[in-house]
Design an enzyme around this catalytic site. Sequence first.
Site, PDB file in Angstrom:
ATOM      1  N   CYS A 283       6.253   0.548   9.038  1.00 43.13           N
ATOM      2  CA  CYS A 283       4.815   0.724   8.790  1.00 43.13           C
ATOM      3  C   CYS A 283       4.017  -0.563   9.000  1.00 43.13           C
ATOM      4  CB  CYS A 283       4.593   1.248   7.374  1.00 43.13           C
ATOM      5  SG  CYS A 283       5.592   0.421   6.130  1.00 43.13           S
TER       6      CYS A 283
ATOM      7  N   HIS B 270      -1.587  -0.609   3.889  1.00 37.49           N
ATOM      8  CA  HIS B 270      -1.147  -2.001   3.977  1.00 37.49           C
ATOM      9  C   HIS B 270      -2.276  -2.847   4.575  1.00 37.49           C
ATOM     10  CE1 HIS B 270       2.701  -0.589   2.928  1.00 37.49           C
ATOM     11  NE2 HIS B 270       3.336  -0.648   4.093  1.00 37.49           N
TER      12      HIS B 270
END
Length: 333
Positions: free
Chosen positions: A133, A241
């Site tokens: 990710c 994130h």
Amino acid sequence: MNKKPNLAIVGATGLVGSTFLKVLEEKDFPFENIYMMASAKSAGKTITFRGRDYTVEELNEHSFDDHRVDIALFSAGGGTSLKFSPIAAAGGAIVVDNSSAWRMDPDVPLVVPEVNPEDLVSPKKGIIANPNCSTIQAMLPLKAILDNWGIKRVVYSTYQAVSGAGMKGLGDLKNGVAGNDTTNAFAHPIFGNCLPHIDVFLENGYTKEEMKMINETRKILHCPDLRVTATTVRVPVFMSHSESINIETEKPFDLADVRKAFEAFPGLVVQDDVQNAVYPLAREAAGHDEVFVGRIRRDESVENGLNIWVVADNIRKGAASNAVQIAEKLLEL
Ligand code: A2P
């Protein structure tokens, strides 16, 4: 593919697996049949998809014998993927795997569709890996820079959401918010903390997450010798994130041209108006498939230095949406 594919969702009961389903539904992804698979624990449970109930099947050696699966989306952990991806591929499926099990295999393409779709053609093992990710979201702005100015060196510092650790990660932060320091996913309480520790520590002092970012960046950008370093940090954020990326380019650049290159890059959205406090934010990026970039400014400590701030939903673009985009590309082949 010249027919509607049969799909398998392996890990359909998990956080990423259920997001696969959400994204497939949103995109109105064509399919003939869809099979929901998970561990024995979930066999017999019901999952509703597009208004129809499906019974979860236990994943086993025979899961791909009769279903004639064309595309299998896996997010059920590395061990499960190592064992069952080749079985699915032998049964005729192309596997798009979200775990780290196959990412560095030279015969397995590692793909971000906006960046290296050319790597998808004829995967030797019938397996395509979805990158980590934190790597996926960095690839879009880096590719825009690489194509225009070349890259000498990259320094990543990440601020990663607890959802990257699945349901348990979300649980640890929820516990902390409620005043309970019990931890199931992390080595320390995450609420009120920043943990410079994602995945296990390796002999060189880096974490596995940091080495994933370094090695996957080189593979996806086709720059095997690129100088890259990373510090990855878990922060008390539920979703998305955030990353500070410092880049040294080969050639001099104009900041206005960098901004234009980002604006023109598919899947990348510029949010950069600091006078009005506009920059990418985790809470705003959550639920979206785009990667957001802002705080675009020079690193004045080196000759050709650039600093950017990059945010994306780690479960969507960082996992499920990227995998479904790969599946969409497979339909075109
Ligand atoms: P199950 O719910 O039956 O345990 P998450 O990352 O959110 O924890 O989700 C992990 C997913 O992987 C779940 O769907 C889980 O199924 C599935 N899974 C874990 N181990 C296996 C296994 N050995 N075989 C099949 N599915 C597995």
